[in-house]
Design an enzyme around this catalytic site. Structure first.
Site, mmCIF file in Angstrom:
data_model
loop_
_atom_site.group_PDB
_atom_site.id
_atom_site.type_symbol
_atom_site.label_atom_id
_atom_site.label_comp_id
_atom_site.label_asym_id
_atom_site.label_seq_id
_atom_site.Cartn_x
_atom_site.Cartn_y
_atom_site.Cartn_z
ATOM 1 N N ASN A 208 0.855 -1.191 0.000
ATOM 2 C CA ASN A 208 0.000 0.000 0.000
ATOM 3 C C ASN A 208 0.888 1.238 0.000
ATOM 4 O O ASN A 208 2.105 1.138 0.060
ATOM 5 C CB ASN A 208 -0.970 -0.026 1.191
ATOM 6 C CG ASN A 208 -0.236 -0.009 2.508
ATOM 7 O OD1 ASN A 208 0.425 0.956 2.849
ATOM 8 N ND2 ASN A 208 -0.334 -1.118 3.256
ATOM 9 N N ASP A 276 -4.537 -6.064 5.058
ATOM 10 C CA ASP A 276 -5.601 -6.854 5.688
ATOM 11 C C ASP A 276 -5.501 -8.336 5.320
ATOM 12 O O ASP A 276 -5.893 -9.189 6.094
ATOM 13 C CB ASP A 276 -6.968 -6.311 5.269
ATOM 14 C CG ASP A 276 -7.213 -4.940 5.896
ATOM 15 O OD1 ASP A 276 -6.957 -4.810 7.110
ATOM 16 O OD2 ASP A 276 -7.614 -4.004 5.176
ATOM 17 N N LYS A 286 9.255 -17.977 -8.935
ATOM 18 C CA LYS A 286 8.517 -16.960 -9.695
ATOM 19 C C LYS A 286 7.432 -17.623 -10.540
ATOM 20 O O LYS A 286 7.712 -18.583 -11.271
ATOM 21 C CB LYS A 286 9.500 -16.187 -10.579
ATOM 22 C CG LYS A 286 8.832 -15.015 -11.255
ATOM 23 C CD LYS A 286 9.793 -14.248 -12.137
ATOM 24 C CE LYS A 286 9.013 -13.256 -12.975
ATOM 25 N NZ LYS A 286 9.761 -12.730 -14.086
ATOM 26 N N PRO A 303 -3.241 -11.196 10.734
ATOM 27 C CA PRO A 303 -3.589 -10.881 12.125
ATOM 28 C C PRO A 303 -3.855 -9.388 12.263
ATOM 29 O O PRO A 303 -3.172 -8.575 11.629
ATOM 30 C CB PRO A 303 -2.328 -11.277 12.901
ATOM 31 C CG PRO A 303 -1.233 -11.372 11.899
ATOM 32 C CD PRO A 303 -1.868 -11.692 10.588
ATOM 33 N N PHE A 323 -4.859 3.851 15.055
ATOM 34 C CA PHE A 323 -5.179 4.921 14.100
ATOM 35 C C PHE A 323 -6.382 4.504 13.266
ATOM 36 O O PHE A 323 -6.603 3.312 13.035
ATOM 37 C CB PHE A 323 -3.978 5.208 13.188
ATOM 38 C CG PHE A 323 -2.970 6.089 13.857
ATOM 39 C CD1 PHE A 323 -2.162 5.591 14.874
ATOM 40 C CD2 PHE A 323 -2.859 7.428 13.510
ATOM 41 C CE1 PHE A 323 -1.260 6.405 15.524
ATOM 42 C CE2 PHE A 323 -1.957 8.252 14.156
ATOM 43 C CZ PHE A 323 -1.146 7.748 15.162
ATOM 44 N N LYS A 337 -14.615 1.618 15.754
ATOM 45 C CA LYS A 337 -13.349 0.868 15.632
ATOM 46 C C LYS A 337 -12.673 0.734 16.996
ATOM 47 O O LYS A 337 -12.141 -0.328 17.336
ATOM 48 C CB LYS A 337 -12.428 1.597 14.644
ATOM 49 C CG LYS A 337 -11.195 0.825 14.283
ATOM 50 C CD LYS A 337 -10.459 1.431 13.112
ATOM 51 C CE LYS A 337 -11.203 1.205 11.806
ATOM 52 N NZ LYS A 337 -10.551 1.821 10.654
ATOM 53 N N LYS A 341 -11.883 -2.923 18.501
ATOM 54 C CA LYS A 341 -10.499 -3.383 18.664
ATOM 55 C C LYS A 341 -10.057 -3.385 20.130
ATOM 56 O O LYS A 341 -8.970 -3.848 20.444
ATOM 57 C CB LYS A 341 -9.566 -2.498 17.840
ATOM 58 C CG LYS A 341 -9.929 -2.499 16.345
ATOM 59 C CD LYS A 341 -8.712 -2.474 15.500
ATOM 60 C CE LYS A 341 -9.047 -2.371 14.026
ATOM 61 N NZ LYS A 341 -7.915 -2.699 13.181
HETATM 62 O O1 C5P Z 1 -8.915 -1.771 10.702
HETATM 63 P P1 C5P Z 1 -8.059 -0.651 10.285
HETATM 64 O O2 C5P Z 1 -6.937 -1.057 9.396
HETATM 65 O O3 C5P Z 1 -8.761 0.569 9.768
HETATM 66 O O4 C5P Z 1 -7.421 -0.175 11.687
HETATM 67 C C1 C5P Z 1 -6.419 0.744 11.725
HETATM 68 C C2 C5P Z 1 -5.585 0.531 12.978
HETATM 69 O O5 C5P Z 1 -5.375 -0.847 13.236
HETATM 70 C C3 C5P Z 1 -4.230 1.121 12.837
HETATM 71 O O6 C5P Z 1 -3.807 1.536 14.117
HETATM 72 C C4 C5P Z 1 -3.393 -0.045 12.336
HETATM 73 O O7 C5P Z 1 -2.025 0.118 12.632
HETATM 74 C C5 C5P Z 1 -4.006 -1.200 13.085
HETATM 75 N N1 C5P Z 1 -3.969 -2.474 12.365
HETATM 76 C C6 C5P Z 1 -3.156 -3.497 12.844
HETATM 77 N N2 C5P Z 1 -3.157 -4.704 12.201
HETATM 78 C C7 C5P Z 1 -3.932 -4.916 11.124
HETATM 79 C C8 C5P Z 1 -4.750 -3.886 10.635
HETATM 80 C C9 C5P Z 1 -4.731 -2.676 11.277
HETATM 81 O O8 C5P Z 1 -2.441 -3.293 13.823
HETATM 82 N N3 C5P Z 1 -3.925 -6.091 10.520
#
Ligand code: C5P
Length: 397
Positions: A208, A276, A286, A303, A323, A337, A341
């Site tokens: 990304n 994600d 390859k 995770p 964040f 969120k 979380k």
């Molecule tokens: O779910 P989302 O990606 O929007 O959540 C953002 C927050 O979750 C950020 O703090 C990001 O660093 C954390 N995050 C994480 N592991 C993931 C996805 C997001 O620690 N797999």
């Protein structure tokens, strides 16, 4: 002020060594004691007599000086200081430090010390730009060495570019920042930053656009307040800050493992843009392009590091900050969120293209905690980081 602090100043052999005389004066003006060490080459540029006269102490230079060993062994000498400062740090000294050599007094002290180390590099611009020097610089940063300078400008050799040693007052300011005890001294904080790369095969990956700018600024701001920062970073565009422990990772799974390995910690700030999903069964070789046949990729969930650490039953950091980059209903989504979380704070921001925040230097964030919703004015990403670090300090002390 630096009163009560002792700096072990290692003077390397370069033309910039003449600035050390002023550096010693400036350090002493601020109350620091300076124990000078000169390499053999340094003696070609400044005399031990001038150095010793300004420092008001004897100059150490020889590993095998038996009188010195009787008075103070080299191991003890390496540890009596609050900081070991190498100025000028020549390309040769940096290479020796990066490879752990100990062929003379200066390098032996650097290998034996258990105090923080700062270097002020100075060399010809081509030597500075050479991949070997840049590689050594990377190793030293990873080892937790703080680097001040070099500056860009005219050089004694007639060339122009980066390579001039930082000015004595800049070095003193960096020493001050490192040695002055901040409110987060003694606190260990894990910061994640940057993107992750999820392999498809050995040459292709899914990534990304995260630059790592905000996470880097947060790590630097926490470190400036005295925290011991473990900086777990994906492959980011921005270089990690000086003086933090850098743990480079590529994938989300590696990032999760590195975060767990860095615990226990007093706080954790999850600023990374973690992928994600990852590709199921990434290929070891390859994947061949075959005309007319498209490869099929299937995904599995990565995770969620923030959620996982927030819900640890044993050893959860006292403060967990996440964040939320949103484009719609920022507050409602970020509040949801935070609950989903189980983190303590969420730093939310609107990243819709009209805000210009994504990839820009500024950020307008909202801090969501159990105390409610707090809008911060739009400011530079460094200022957001400093304000967040100050809030973390308030909460932890
Ligand atoms: O779910 P989302 O990606 O929007 O959540 C953002 C927050 O979750 C950020 O703090 C990001 O660093 C954390 N995050 C994480 N592991 C993931 C996805 C997001 O620690 N797999």
């Amino acid at each position: 002020m630096l009163s009560g602090k002792r700096v072990l100043l290692i003077i390397g052999g370069g033309i910039a060594a003449y600035k050390c005389l002023d550096l010693i004066r400036r350090l002493k003006e601020r109350g620091a004691a300076v124990t000078p060490v000169m390499t053999r080459a340094a003696g070609e540029f400044v005399t031990a007599l001038s150095v010793s006269a300004l420092a008001g102490e004897k100059v150490y230079s020889d590993l095998f000086d038996l009188t010195d060993e009787a008075e103070m062994g080299h191991i003890q000498l390496s540890r009596v200081a609050d900081l070991v400062l190498v100025a000028p740090a020549t390309a040769d000294l940096m290479a020796k430090m990066a490879t752990g050599q100990a062929g003379d007094l200066a390098t032996t002290l650097l290998l034996a010390t258990d105090t923080p180390v700062m270097i002020a590099p100075a060399m010809n611009v081509r030597m500075w730009d050479h991949p070997a020097t840049q590689r050594n610089l990377g190793v030293l940063r990873q080892d937790g060495v703080t680097v001040v300078g070099p500056n860009e400008g005219d050089m004694a050799c007639g060339e122009f570019g980066p390579g001039r040693m930082a000015e004595p007052l800049e070095i003193v300011a960096a020493v001050d920042a490192l040695l002055t005890v901040g409110p987060l001294a003694g606190k260990r904080i894990v910061v994640t930053s940057g993107p992750t790369h999820e392999p498809i095969d050995p040459v292709r990956y899914i990534a990304n656009r995260s630059s790592g700018a905000q996470g880097t600024a947060i790590a630097a701001a926490l470190q400036a307040l005295g925290a011991e920062v473990v900086f777990v970073t994906g492959p980011a565009e921005v270089s990690p800050p000086d003086g933090v422990e850098v743990v480079p990772v590529e994938t989300a799974v590696q990032m999760r493992d590195a975060v767990r390995a860095a615990l226990p910690a007093d706080a954790a700030v999850f600023a990374a843009a973690v992928a994600d999903w990852r590709v199921v069964g990434a290929s070891d070789s390859k994947i061949k392009k075959i005309a007319g046949a498209l490869p099929t990729l299937s995904f599995e969930e990565n995770p969620d590091i923030l959620a996982e650490i927030s819900q640890m039953s044993d050893g959860r950091p006292g403060l967990v900050v996440g964040f939320a980059a949103e484009t719609d209903d920022v507050i409602a989504n970020a509040t949801a969120k935070r609950a989903r979380k189980h983190c303590d704070w969420i730093v939310a921001n609107d990243v819709s293209p009209a805000t210009g925040i994504m990839g820009g230097d500024e950020n307008a964030v909202t801090l969501i905690s159990d105390a409610g919703v707090e809008d911060w004015p739009r400011m530079g990403k460094d200022a957001v980081a400093q304000q967040l670090a100050a809030r973390i300090a308030d909460r932890l002390v």
